[in-house]
Motif scaffolding. Sequence first.
Motif, PDB file in Angstrom:
ATOM      1  N   LEU A  98      18.804 -21.697 -37.407  1.00 28.75           N
ATOM      2  CA  LEU A  98      19.872 -22.135 -36.516  1.00 28.75           C
ATOM      3  C   LEU A  98      20.730 -20.925 -36.168  1.00 28.75           C
ATOM      4  O   LEU A  98      21.294 -20.273 -37.047  1.00 28.75           O
ATOM      5  N   MET A  99      20.814 -20.609 -34.880  1.00 27.03           N
ATOM      6  CA  MET A  99      21.543 -19.429 -34.422  1.00 27.03           C
ATOM      7  C   MET A  99      22.791 -19.843 -33.649  1.00 27.03           C
ATOM      8  O   MET A  99      22.703 -20.446 -32.575  1.00 27.03           O
ATOM      9  N   PRO A 100      23.995 -19.547 -34.179  1.00 29.09           N
ATOM     10  CA  PRO A 100      25.235 -19.929 -33.506  1.00 29.09           C
ATOM     11  C   PRO A 100      25.488 -19.099 -32.248  1.00 29.09           C
ATOM     12  O   PRO A 100      25.241 -17.890 -32.225  1.00 29.09           O
ATOM     13  N   VAL A 101      26.005 -19.768 -31.201  1.00 27.31           N
ATOM     14  CA  VAL A 101      26.362 -19.106 -29.948  1.00 27.31           C
ATOM     15  C   VAL A 101      27.673 -19.699 -29.427  1.00 27.31           C
ATOM     16  O   VAL A 101      28.131 -20.739 -29.891  1.00 27.31           O
ATOM     17  N   PHE A 102      28.277 -19.030 -28.446  1.00 28.16           N
ATOM     18  CA  PHE A 102      29.483 -19.536 -27.802  1.00 28.16           C
ATOM     19  C   PHE A 102      29.074 -20.576 -26.760  1.00 28.16           C
ATOM     20  O   PHE A 102      28.495 -20.232 -25.731  1.00 28.16           O
ATOM     21  N   LYS A 103      29.380 -21.839 -27.017  1.00 27.53           N
ATOM     22  CA  LYS A 103      28.906 -22.916 -26.137  1.00 27.53           C
ATOM     23  C   LYS A 103      29.528 -22.846 -24.751  1.00 27.53           C
ATOM     24  O   LYS A 103      28.932 -23.312 -23.779  1.00 27.53           O
ATOM     25  N   ASP A 104      30.718 -22.262 -24.636  1.00 29.81           N
ATOM     26  CA  ASP A 104      31.368 -22.142 -23.328  1.00 29.81           C
ATOM     27  C   ASP A 104      31.376 -20.704 -22.826  1.00 29.81           C
ATOM     28  O   ASP A 104      32.183 -20.340 -21.966  1.00 29.81           O
ATOM     29  N   GLY A 105      30.476 -19.888 -23.383  1.00 29.95           N
ATOM     30  CA  GLY A 105      30.395 -18.491 -22.978  1.00 29.95           C
ATOM     31  C   GLY A 105      29.012 -18.131 -22.470  1.00 29.95           C
ATOM     32  O   GLY A 105      28.358 -18.915 -21.776  1.00 29.95           O
ATOM     33  N   TYR A 106      28.557 -16.968 -22.857  1.00 31.96           N
ATOM     34  CA  TYR A 106      27.272 -16.426 -22.406  1.00 31.96           C
ATOM     35  C   TYR A 106      26.346 -16.279 -23.608  1.00 31.96           C
ATOM     36  O   TYR A 106      26.780 -15.901 -24.704  1.00 31.96           O
ATOM     37  N   SER A 107      25.051 -16.542 -23.402  1.00 33.44           N
ATOM     38  CA  SER A 107      24.074 -16.360 -24.471  1.00 33.44           C
ATOM     39  C   SER A 107      22.755 -15.853 -23.898  1.00 33.44           C
ATOM     40  O   SER A 107      22.411 -16.159 -22.751  1.00 33.44           O
ATOM     41  N   ALA A 108      22.035 -15.092 -24.708  1.00 31.40           N
ATOM     42  CA  ALA A 108      20.733 -14.586 -24.279  1.00 31.40           C
ATOM     43  C   ALA A 108      19.849 -14.329 -25.480  1.00 31.40           C
ATOM     44  O   ALA A 108      20.319 -13.943 -26.554  1.00 31.40           O
ATOM     45  N   LYS A 138      12.810   4.073 -42.548  1.00 26.81           N
ATOM     46  CA  LYS A 138      12.260   3.691 -43.849  1.00 26.81           C
ATOM     47  C   LYS A 138      11.391   2.441 -43.763  1.00 26.81           C
ATOM     48  O   LYS A 138      10.343   2.358 -44.405  1.00 26.81           O
ATOM     49  N   ARG A 139      11.844   1.460 -43.030  1.00 25.00           N
ATOM     50  CA  ARG A 139      11.087   0.223 -42.896  1.00 25.00           C
ATOM     51  C   ARG A 139      11.248  -0.323 -41.486  1.00 25.00           C
ATOM     52  O   ARG A 139      12.267  -0.089 -40.822  1.00 25.00           O
ATOM     53  N   VAL A 140      10.251  -1.073 -41.030  1.00 26.27           N
ATOM     54  CA  VAL A 140      10.279  -1.703 -39.704  1.00 26.27           C
ATOM     55  C   VAL A 140      10.018  -3.195 -39.876  1.00 26.27           C
ATOM     56  O   VAL A 140       9.139  -3.602 -40.643  1.00 26.27           O
ATOM     57  N   PHE A 141      10.793  -4.002 -39.154  1.00 27.96           N
ATOM     58  CA  PHE A 141      10.652  -5.456 -39.180  1.00 27.96           C
ATOM     59  C   PHE A 141      10.509  -5.978 -37.764  1.00 27.96           C
ATOM     60  O   PHE A 141      11.043  -5.401 -36.807  1.00 27.96           O
ATOM     61  N   ILE A 142       9.772  -7.083 -37.612  1.00 23.52           N
ATOM     62  CA  ILE A 142       9.862  -7.790 -36.343  1.00 23.52           C
ATOM     63  C   ILE A 142      11.183  -8.539 -36.373  1.00 23.52           C
ATOM     64  O   ILE A 142      11.629  -9.005 -37.432  1.00 23.52           O
ATOM     65  N   GLY A 143      11.851  -8.636 -35.238  1.00 26.10           N
ATOM     66  CA  GLY A 143      13.192  -9.212 -35.281  1.00 26.10           C
ATOM     67  C   GLY A 143      13.700  -9.706 -33.951  1.00 26.10           C
ATOM     68  O   GLY A 143      12.945  -9.846 -32.968  1.00 26.10           O
ATOM     69  N   PHE A 144      15.000  -9.923 -33.932  1.00 28.11           N
ATOM     70  CA  PHE A 144      15.607 -10.610 -32.791  1.00 28.11           C
ATOM     71  C   PHE A 144      17.112 -10.363 -32.807  1.00 28.11           C
ATOM     72  O   PHE A 144      17.735 -10.349 -33.871  1.00 28.11           O
ATOM     73  N   GLU A 145      17.674 -10.150 -31.615  1.00 27.43           N
ATOM     74  CA  GLU A 145      19.132 -10.112 -31.492  1.00 27.43           C
ATOM     75  C   GLU A 145      19.607 -11.326 -30.713  1.00 27.43           C
ATOM     76  O   GLU A 145      19.104 -11.606 -29.620  1.00 27.43           O
ATOM     77  N   MET A 146      20.564 -12.052 -31.299  1.00 30.60           N
ATOM     78  CA  MET A 146      21.215 -13.140 -30.580  1.00 30.60           C
ATOM     79  C   MET A 146      22.411 -12.560 -29.841  1.00 30.60           C
ATOM     80  O   MET A 146      23.405 -12.164 -30.438  1.00 30.60           O
ATOM     81  N   ALA A 147      22.262 -12.453 -28.540  1.00 31.57           N
ATOM     82  CA  ALA A 147      23.365 -11.970 -27.721  1.00 31.57           C
ATOM     83  C   ALA A 147      24.204 -13.155 -27.272  1.00 31.57           C
ATOM     84  O   ALA A 147      23.676 -14.121 -26.721  1.00 31.57           O
ATOM     85  N   SER A 148      25.503 -13.096 -27.543  1.00 31.94           N
ATOM     86  CA  SER A 148      26.397 -14.158 -27.083  1.00 31.94           C
ATOM     87  C   SER A 148      27.819 -13.620 -27.027  1.00 31.94           C
ATOM     88  O   SER A 148      28.196 -12.785 -27.855  1.00 31.94           O
ATOM     89  N   ASN A 169      26.995  -8.864 -29.531  1.00 33.37           N
ATOM     90  CA  ASN A 169      26.131  -9.329 -30.612  1.00 33.37           C
ATOM     91  C   ASN A 169      26.755 -10.524 -31.311  1.00 33.37           C
ATOM     92  O   ASN A 169      27.941 -10.523 -31.622  1.00 33.37           O
ATOM     93  N   GLU A 170      25.936 -11.543 -31.562  1.00 36.83           N
ATOM     94  CA  GLU A 170      26.401 -12.726 -32.281  1.00 36.83           C
ATOM     95  C   GLU A 170      25.400 -13.123 -33.361  1.00 36.83           C
ATOM     96  O   GLU A 170      25.412 -14.242 -33.852  1.00 36.83           O
ATOM     97  N   GLY A 171      24.540 -12.187 -33.719  1.00 35.04           N
ATOM     98  CA  GLY A 171      23.596 -12.481 -34.791  1.00 35.04           C
ATOM     99  C   GLY A 171      22.336 -11.652 -34.675  1.00 35.04           C
ATOM    100  O   GLY A 171      22.000 -11.125 -33.604  1.00 35.04           O
TER     101      GLY A 171
END
Length: 273
Positions: A98-108, A138-148, A169-171
């Motif tokens: 579950l990724m929190p975002v600003f419901k009345d803002g911007y998310s991507a 040192k290490r590499v991970f597959i990942g994701f940025e929650m922009a909001s 950034n929001e997560g």
Amino acid sequence: MTLIDTQSDSYIAEISDKLLEARKTSTGLPDFPGELPTTLETAYKIQDRSISKIDDKIVGWKIGGITPDLQEKLNAVRLCGPIFEKMVKYTDGSERLLMPVFKDGYSAYEVEYVMELGDTSHLPATGITEEQIRSVIKRVFIGFEMASSPIQDVNNVGSMAVICDFGINEGCIIGPEVKDWKNVDLFDVDVSITIDGKLFGPVKPNSGFVGAYGAVKFLIEHMKAQGKELPEGTMASTGAITGVHDENVGVGSKAEVTFAGLGGFSMELVSNG
């Protein structure tokens, strides 16, 4: 008309306070809360002041792109923003996050490689080579940025607004580790994201300084230019691979990320308010 000194301490404090209050209360902002800063120096001063008011540890940095219309004027192609410890989620891909975002803002949605850095203090302030970059990863991970961001349509407001608001950034999701990454061609991997049933990709990540290594180079040199060194263990979220997906993205949206042969994970957006 009253002219605003966008270099002044009072201006920096005012913009920082307004952005922090909007984040604290999860209040959407129809526009940037004041005059946009006119220099990168001032935008990062606003970011730095806001960082100083957050009771959380910075564990990484997101790296994004400055819009083409501003790159020549600002003499920069990338920007960065802090990733706070409480906003990082780790996953082996077995359950939906579950990724929190600003419901009345911007998310991507932004699918990225996340790279853990070692000691970078010995590297030069400019002109870091690809070999040097690889030596401090040192290490590499597959990942994701929650922009909001609480700023609605922030990307159209512009890169200055993005920098001021923590790089929006929001997560961050840190997924499965890429084992023995130095012997894996990170840039010959098919990466895709399915958003509410719509597939984007697969695409292959940009290689070299155009892609993840360039993002890490920018981050290290940016910090050194400010007289700062990155702590060992800093995570670098290195930039969107499949693109910045913001169309119709909001609370309730679901997505699945796949790095072919390396793993994947899924998420659902929820309100942070």
